[in-house]
Design a protein around this motif. Structure first.
Motif, PDB file in Angstrom:
ATOM      1  N   LYS A   1      32.211  37.736  56.740  1.00  0.00           N
ATOM      2  CA  LYS A   1      33.072  37.129  55.727  1.00  0.00           C
ATOM      3  C   LYS A   1      32.249  36.641  54.539  1.00  0.00           C
ATOM      4  CE  LYS A   1      35.286  34.148  58.330  1.00  0.00           C
ATOM      5  NZ  LYS A   1      36.288  33.107  58.667  1.00  0.00           N
ATOM      6  N   GLY A   2      31.096  36.082  54.811  1.00  0.00           N
ATOM      7  CA  GLY A   2      30.247  35.615  53.728  1.00  0.00           C
ATOM      8  C   GLY A   2      29.762  36.752  52.850  1.00  0.00           C
ATOM      9  N   TRP A   3      29.427  37.881  53.484  1.00  0.00           N
ATOM     10  CA  TRP A   3      28.941  39.049  52.735  1.00  0.00           C
ATOM     11  C   TRP A   3      30.046  39.596  51.837  1.00  0.00           C
ATOM     12  CZ3 TRP A   3      25.554  43.245  55.577  1.00  0.00           C
ATOM     13  CH2 TRP A   3      24.837  43.983  54.625  1.00  0.00           C
ATOM     14  N   LEU A   4      31.250  39.723  52.378  1.00  0.00           N
ATOM     15  CA  LEU A   4      32.360  40.214  51.575  1.00  0.00           C
ATOM     16  C   LEU A   4      32.662  39.271  50.409  1.00  0.00           C
ATOM     17  CD1 LEU A   4      34.733  41.595  54.342  1.00  0.00           C
ATOM     18  CD2 LEU A   4      33.787  42.903  52.420  1.00  0.00           C
ATOM     19  N   ALA A   5      32.552  37.975  50.644  1.00  0.00           N
ATOM     20  CA  ALA A   5      32.787  37.013  49.572  1.00  0.00           C
ATOM     21  C   ALA A   5      31.751  37.167  48.463  1.00  0.00           C
ATOM     22  CB  ALA A   5      32.761  35.587  50.126  1.00  0.00           C
ATOM     23  N   GLU A   6      30.503  37.403  48.833  1.00  0.00           N
ATOM     24  CA  GLU A   6      29.461  37.607  47.819  1.00  0.00           C
ATOM     25  C   GLU A   6      29.689  38.899  47.045  1.00  0.00           C
ATOM     26  OE1 GLU A   6      26.487  35.249  47.108  1.00  0.00           O
ATOM     27  OE2 GLU A   6      28.471  34.486  47.624  1.00  0.00           O
ATOM     28  N   LEU A   7      30.091  39.942  47.729  1.00  0.00           N
ATOM     29  CA  LEU A   7      30.358  41.212  47.047  1.00  0.00           C
ATOM     30  C   LEU A   7      31.520  41.079  46.071  1.00  0.00           C
ATOM     31  CD1 LEU A   7      29.941  43.815  49.937  1.00  0.00           C
ATOM     32  CD2 LEU A   7      28.313  43.272  48.119  1.00  0.00           C
ATOM     33  N   GLU A   8      32.561  40.364  46.476  1.00  0.00           N
ATOM     34  CA  GLU A   8      33.704  40.178  45.588  1.00  0.00           C
ATOM     35  C   GLU A   8      33.318  39.397  44.336  1.00  0.00           C
ATOM     36  OE1 GLU A   8      36.787  38.443  47.934  1.00  0.00           O
ATOM     37  OE2 GLU A   8      37.046  40.243  49.178  1.00  0.00           O
ATOM     38  N   ARG A   9      32.413  38.455  44.484  1.00  0.00           N
ATOM     39  CA  ARG A   9      31.944  37.701  43.315  1.00  0.00           C
ATOM     40  C   ARG A   9      31.058  38.572  42.434  1.00  0.00           C
ATOM     41  NH1 ARG A   9      27.471  35.166  41.925  1.00  0.00           N
ATOM     42  NH2 ARG A   9      26.483  35.570  43.934  1.00  0.00           N
ATOM     43  N   LEU A  10      30.148  39.313  43.049  1.00  0.00           N
ATOM     44  CA  LEU A  10      29.194  40.120  42.286  1.00  0.00           C
ATOM     45  C   LEU A  10      29.857  41.292  41.571  1.00  0.00           C
ATOM     46  CD1 LEU A  10      26.312  40.137  44.913  1.00  0.00           C
ATOM     47  CD2 LEU A  10      26.134  39.208  42.588  1.00  0.00           C
ATOM     48  N   GLU A  11      30.903  41.853  42.152  1.00  0.00           N
ATOM     49  CA  GLU A  11      31.522  43.035  41.540  1.00  0.00           C
ATOM     50  C   GLU A  11      32.274  42.697  40.258  1.00  0.00           C
ATOM     51  OE1 GLU A  11      34.536  45.194  43.657  1.00  0.00           O
ATOM     52  OE2 GLU A  11      35.391  43.367  44.505  1.00  0.00           O
ATOM     53  N   LYS A  12      32.498  41.428  40.005  1.00  0.00           N
ATOM     54  CA  LYS A  12      33.137  41.013  38.755  1.00  0.00           C
ATOM     55  C   LYS A  12      32.156  40.976  37.587  1.00  0.00           C
ATOM     56  CE  LYS A  12      36.475  38.196  41.309  1.00  0.00           C
ATOM     57  NZ  LYS A  12      36.943  36.813  41.595  1.00  0.00           N
ATOM     58  N   GLN A  13      30.850  41.112  37.895  1.00  0.00           N
ATOM     59  CA  GLN A  13      29.813  41.067  36.867  1.00  0.00           C
ATOM     60  C   GLN A  13      29.410  42.486  36.484  1.00  0.00           C
ATOM     61  OE1 GLN A  13      29.050  37.934  35.800  1.00  0.00           O
ATOM     62  NE2 GLN A  13      30.527  37.246  37.336  1.00  0.00           N
ATOM     63  N   ASP A  14      28.953  42.630  35.255  1.00  0.00           N
ATOM     64  CA  ASP A  14      28.440  43.911  34.778  1.00  0.00           C
ATOM     65  C   ASP A  14      26.917  43.874  34.767  1.00  0.00           C
ATOM     66  OD1 ASP A  14      30.962  45.084  34.278  1.00  0.00           O
ATOM     67  OD2 ASP A  14      31.104  44.020  32.375  1.00  0.00           O
ATOM     68  N   TYR A  15      26.283  44.922  35.294  1.00  0.00           N
ATOM     69  CA  TYR A  15      24.826  45.051  35.271  1.00  0.00           C
ATOM     70  C   TYR A  15      24.471  46.472  34.846  1.00  0.00           C
ATOM     71  CZ  TYR A  15      25.190  40.876  38.192  1.00  0.00           C
ATOM     72  OH  TYR A  15      25.509  39.633  38.674  1.00  0.00           O
ATOM     73  N   HIS A  16      23.435  46.582  34.056  1.00  0.00           N
ATOM     74  CA  HIS A  16      23.001  47.914  33.626  1.00  0.00           C
ATOM     75  C   HIS A  16      22.370  48.677  34.791  1.00  0.00           C
ATOM     76  CE1 HIS A  16      22.231  50.882  30.564  1.00  0.00           C
ATOM     77  NE2 HIS A  16      20.979  50.995  30.957  1.00  0.00           N
TER      78      HIS A  16
END
Length: 304
Positions: free
Chosen positions: A211-226
């Motif tokens: 659950k913690g990993w999925l929560a981190e992925l959901e937060r990170l996928e909202k950001q843009d990275y080159h």
């Protein structure tokens, strides 16, 4: 387009003392990466399976993970020396797993600081003797406590270090892949070194919280990275699209295990059935999937 710079260097094999090649590639200006192989750590690869590398500033070099054995750490140090005269000031360990930390001793020096998640030191102490005992048997390498160098600069939430005209933002994450995951963001190139919070092609391995990993992925996928650098797999230039297969797999585990728990099913049945539709999509599925199901089931059966 990836800028390719291959450096053939000497690495002493723990078994044969023969010469081996370590290559690094410049994947973004000033960021160099050695790509690991999708293999189980064993006596043939001596644990050298992860993506490791370094970032060069005007005044300092930061090593990001030091390798899966002391010899790989020494070879990475030679790669840095062949690339730049700038001194190493920092060694950043992204988490406690052996393929990322066993080369630490190669960089131990008076002016070198070791950085990690604030829980990394405890994880090293907890697992250290087991790691040392198993290194010779499983990896055919000799380790001592001196190889497990804990951070002298622990990161509680965020930390910014300046390599000289180059700022890196270090983030300590909630329990996800492990309970001591740390990521590195290079402002200059808009590159996120995500380490083992991201697996490409290699099955993700849960050693923390589903659950913690999925929560981190959901937060990170909202950001843009080159650029995004995974712990295992190729350089990512299409974030967050490249992350979706991992998110899909972890989400499938979450839903299927919850359904089995609601039906009163036991962990043994879950191991045999959960997530099997994903088998053809991942390398090393058979080696790690059952452990993932077991770890996730233990977490989810106690949730409210």
């Amino acid at each position: 387009m990836r800028i390719l710079l291959s450096l053939v260097l000497l690495m002493i094999s723990p078994l044969s003392q023969a010469q081996a090649a370590l290559t690094v590639e410049q994947v973004a200006p000033g960021i160099y990466l050695h790509f690991g192989e999708h293999q189980l750590p064993d006596r043939n690869n001596h644990g050298a399976i992860a993506n490791i590398g370094f970032i060069i500033g005007d005044q300092c070099v930061a090593v990001i993970d030091s390798g899966g054995n002391p010899q790989q750490g020494a070879a990475l140090k030679k790669a840095i020396e062949a690339t730049t005269d700038t001194p190493v000031c920092y060694v950043i360990n992204t988490h406690v797993h052996p393929d990322h930390i066993y080369g630490n001793a190669a960089f131990k020096a008076e002016n070198v600081h070791f950085i990690g998640h604030y829980k990394l030191a405890r994880a090293m102490v907890t697992r250290g003797q087991y790691y040392i005992d198993k290194a010779a048997e499983q990896l055919d390498i000799e380790l001592t406590a001196d190889n497990l160098i804990a951070p002298d600069m622990p990161v509680k939430k965020h930390m910014t270090i300046n390599l000289g005209n180059r700022e890196l933002v270090l983030t300590a994450h909630r329990t996800a892949h492990t309970d001591n995951d740390l990521t590195v963001y290079d402002k200059k190139t808009d590159t996120l070194w995500l380490a083992d919070l991201l697996f490409i092609d290699h099955l993700p391995v849960i050693d923390g919280s589903l659950k913690g990993w999925l929560a981190e992925l959901e937060r990170l996928e909202k950001q843009d990275y080159h650029y995004v650098i995974p712990g295992h797999g190729p350089l990512v230039t299409d974030w967050p699209a490249a992350m979706q297969p991992q998110k899909k797999y972890l989400t499938l585990l979450l839903h299927e295990i919850r359904a089995m728990i609601a039906q009163g099913k036991f962990i043994e049945e879950a191991v045999k059935t959960v997530g099997r539709s994903e088998r053809q999509n991942w390398k090393l599925f058979d080696q790690f999937h059952a452990k993932n199901v077991t770890t996730a089931f233990a977490e989810l059966e106690w949730e409210d």
